[in-house]
Design an enzyme around this catalytic site. Structure first.
Site, PDB file in Angstrom:
ATOM      1  CD  GLU A   1      -2.803  -1.238  -0.031  1.00 51.54           C
ATOM      2  OE1 GLU A   1      -3.051  -0.190  -0.665  1.00 51.54           O
ATOM      3  OE2 GLU A   1      -3.230  -2.355  -0.385  1.00 51.54           O
TER       4      GLU A   1
ATOM      5  CG  HIS B   1      -2.408  -3.758  -8.507  1.00 58.98           C
ATOM      6  ND1 HIS B   1      -3.737  -3.420  -8.392  1.00 58.98           N
ATOM      7  CD2 HIS B   1      -1.948  -3.850  -7.233  1.00 58.98           C
ATOM      8  CE1 HIS B   1      -4.063  -3.312  -7.118  1.00 58.98           C
ATOM      9  NE2 HIS B   1      -2.991  -3.564  -6.398  1.00 58.98           N
TER      10      HIS B   1
ATOM     11  CG  HIS C   1      -1.052   0.787  -4.376  1.00 56.14           C
ATOM     12  ND1 HIS C   1      -0.861   0.538  -5.717  1.00 56.14           N
ATOM     13  CD2 HIS C   1      -1.770  -0.277  -3.903  1.00 56.14           C
ATOM     14  CE1 HIS C   1      -1.411  -0.620  -6.039  1.00 56.14           C
ATOM     15  NE2 HIS C   1      -1.962  -1.134  -4.958  1.00 56.14           N
TER      16      HIS C   1
END
Length: 579
Positions: free
Chosen positions: A431, A440, A434
């Site tokens: 995370e 992804h 991200h």
């Protein structure tokens, strides 16, 4: 056993594809995440060594400890969201009023209608220049059953997205097999497989869990942003979640699947990410939805000193609030869709009080691993600062592992973690990456060279979890696809039958299938990607396709090496080496 606890046990198998590995029940008994097999309910800390230990153990590090038992009541409370605050969902309010045959007073009705028409300015009942009568409530609600939420929302701004191939040698274009397909392309063969699935199951019913997830994170995000902004940001959050649904609907429309499938309306894109309004508007432009929606028509006798000046009316195009004209601005492929952090200063972060000591240890260990392997530095603060920063929150829920924005978000980045999945440090790394701007792995434009999607087994309502990213907006920087990337989901993600993979590696499938979705540590390619993103200042690619060309070995190709050296320094590895 209470109904809530029964639901808790059942829902464990549907957690998204990060740390939970439901196939372990079939292949590896006794290792079903952290809650299954022979050790159900026991947190075995000595089974989760830090594979790349930080130079100094993170503050608060402790050994074995059971976190699950102390949180079971909190989990059940989160599941029972029917008792929670329904923040700002005027459509749900209207449905409740209609269902209970309530008659609202004139003042209350006007207030709710104003809220409704502010959120849905394109709704037919909001376009007449007068306050709708309460007798129209059934008609107002019924319009939504026809699908296509985008027509009710504020107009999607027109954004000029420059064609990165406009001034490129045609021979280079020939190396890009999928460049002309566009975002959201799906073959007719795959469409037919999805339709076949929907003949056997209900694909047009909204899961109740989706509503609860959206309510939960609407409240979490609105609280987070309201605290920073000093004014209610619920409308802004609702618009972002509505835009997310609009994108999902547009993707299905592109595949001619609108009549067959209703996407999950939970505010989440691709299972564990949220979209900023700017990102949503760019993707909607790529799906030919620019201009869809309408501008708000003020209702008579309505107050004008409301919260219309919040950022929900500001677009990626720079259009002024209330503008009725579509404006344009250039989108630079390395700048706009994903905002990066300033590499010259540490990224500030806060561990919210909702995290227990062991949770904080997992996050700190995740950050240490990123710092140990890259030039990126973080700085922990005791309270949120002004300006960009990350705040890590704990959300006790068995239905997800983590949730984050991709890239730096305004006003700040919340990262939500459940700490209920297999290897919580790894989930925190995923995370955090991200938040650093990494998408992804399995959605890369070249993914079909490395994995096979089993379209006959995916959940059609989670179709967005398998849509490859837009090749004009994302780059690989020449980093190779890797099955062991910490940014890859497991092979059983969004499966109907959890004993059958939805993603199969094309190379050494039996071995690599077990590797997909690993959360033990950053892969070598994860480290390489972050270094290229943050550790080579002043050295950039000049074309978003540089990464794809580099992977075709064009950096040393006699026919293209000069162009690549001049325009693709980062992807060709010609930058000064960072840590």
């Amino acid at each position: 056993m209470t109904p809530s606890l029964v639901f808790l046990i059942v829902v464990i198998v549907v957690v998204e594809g990060q740390g939970w590995r439901p196939w372990d029940r079939f292949n590896h008994p006794g290792n079903f995440g952290n809650w299954g097999g022979n050790n159900w309910g026991t947190r075995q800390r000595n089974q989760e060594p830090h594979d790349i230990p930080p130079p100094v153990p993170p503050p608060g590090f402790r050994g074995n400890n059971d976190r699950f038992g102390g949180n079971i009541i909190k989990v059940v409370e989160i599941i029972d969201l029917g008792k929670s605050k329904n923040r700002g969902d005027i459509l749900s309010d209207f449905k409740d009023v209609h269902k209970k045959h309530r008659h609202l007073g004139r003042k209350e009705w006007k207030g709710k209608v104003k809220q409704f028409c502010h959120r849905f300015p394109g709704h037919p009942n909001c376009r007449r220049g007068k306050v709708p009568d309460q007798k129209e409530l059934e008609e107002m609600i019924g319009q939504f059953s026809k699908g296509g939420i985008g027509r009710f929302l504020k107009r999607v701004p027109k954004i000029y997205i420059e064609d990165p191939l406009a001034r490129v040698d045609p021979k280079l274009k020939g190396f890009l097999e999928n460049a002309g397909r566009g975002f959201g392309h799906v073959s007719s063969e795959h469409v037919n497989k999805l339709r076949d699935i929907c003949k056997r199951r209900k694909c047009r019913e909204q899961p109740e869990s989706a509503k609860k997830t959206r309510e939960l994170f609407t409240q979490k995000l609105a609280d987070f942003e309201t605290k920073i902004a000093g004014k209610d940001k619920t409308d802004s959050v609702q618009l972002r979640f509505d835009r997310t649904l609009q994108i999902k609907e547009a993707l299905l429309e592109k595949g001619n699947l609108t009549a067959d499938i209703v996407p999950v309306d939970n505010g989440v894109y691709d299972l564990d990410t949220m979209l900023t309004e700017e990102q949503a508007n760019i993707l909607l432009n790529e799906l030919n939805k620019a201009g869809v929606g309408d501008d708000e028509i003020p209702l008579p006798d309505a107050d004008t000193d409301d919260e219309d000046d919040d950022d929900s009316t500001n677009s990626a195009s720079g259009a002024a609030p209330g503008s009725s004209r579509l404006k344009k601005s250039a989108l630079y492929f390395e700048g706009n869709l994903i905002k990066k952090w300033d590499p010259s200063s540490p990224i500030r972060y806060v561990l919210d009080s909702s995290l227990e000591d062991l949770d904080k240890n997992d996050v700190r260990a995740a950050i240490y691993e990123i710092e140990k392997n890259t030039c990126i530095r973080f700085k922990e603060l005791s309270s949120p600062p002004t300006g960009s920063h990350i705040v890590y929150y704990k959300v006790d829920s068995p239905t997800f592992c983590g949730l984050s924005y991709v890239g730096r978000a305004d006003p700040a980045n919340p990262v939500y973690l459940s700490f209920g999945c297999d290897n919580n440090k790894g989930v925190a790394i995923h995370e955090t990456m991200h938040a650093l701007g990494v998408a992804h792995q399995h959605l890369r434009n070249d993914r079909d060279q490395f994995i096979t999607i089993n379209w006959s087994n995916i959940d059609p309502q989670q179709y967005d979890a398998f849509v490859v990213v837009d090749s004009k907006l994302y780059t690989s920087y020449g980093v190779k696809y890797a099955y062991d990337s910490i940014m890859h989901y497991n092979g059983y993600t969004a499966a109907q039958n959890i004993a059958i993979p939805t993603m199969n590696p094309k190379t050494n499938s039996a071995v690599n299938l077990k590797v997909l979705g690993q959360r033990q540590k950053m892969g070598t390619t994860d480290i390489e990607l972050l270094k290229k993103m943050y550790c080579q200042p002043g050295c950039d690619d000049k074309n978003v396709y540089c990464g794809a060309w580099a992977l075709k070995d064009l950096c040393k190709n006699p026919g293209h090496d000069q162009y690549m050296a001049a325009n693709c320094k980062k992807s060709c590895g010609l930058c000064a080496i960072g840590k």
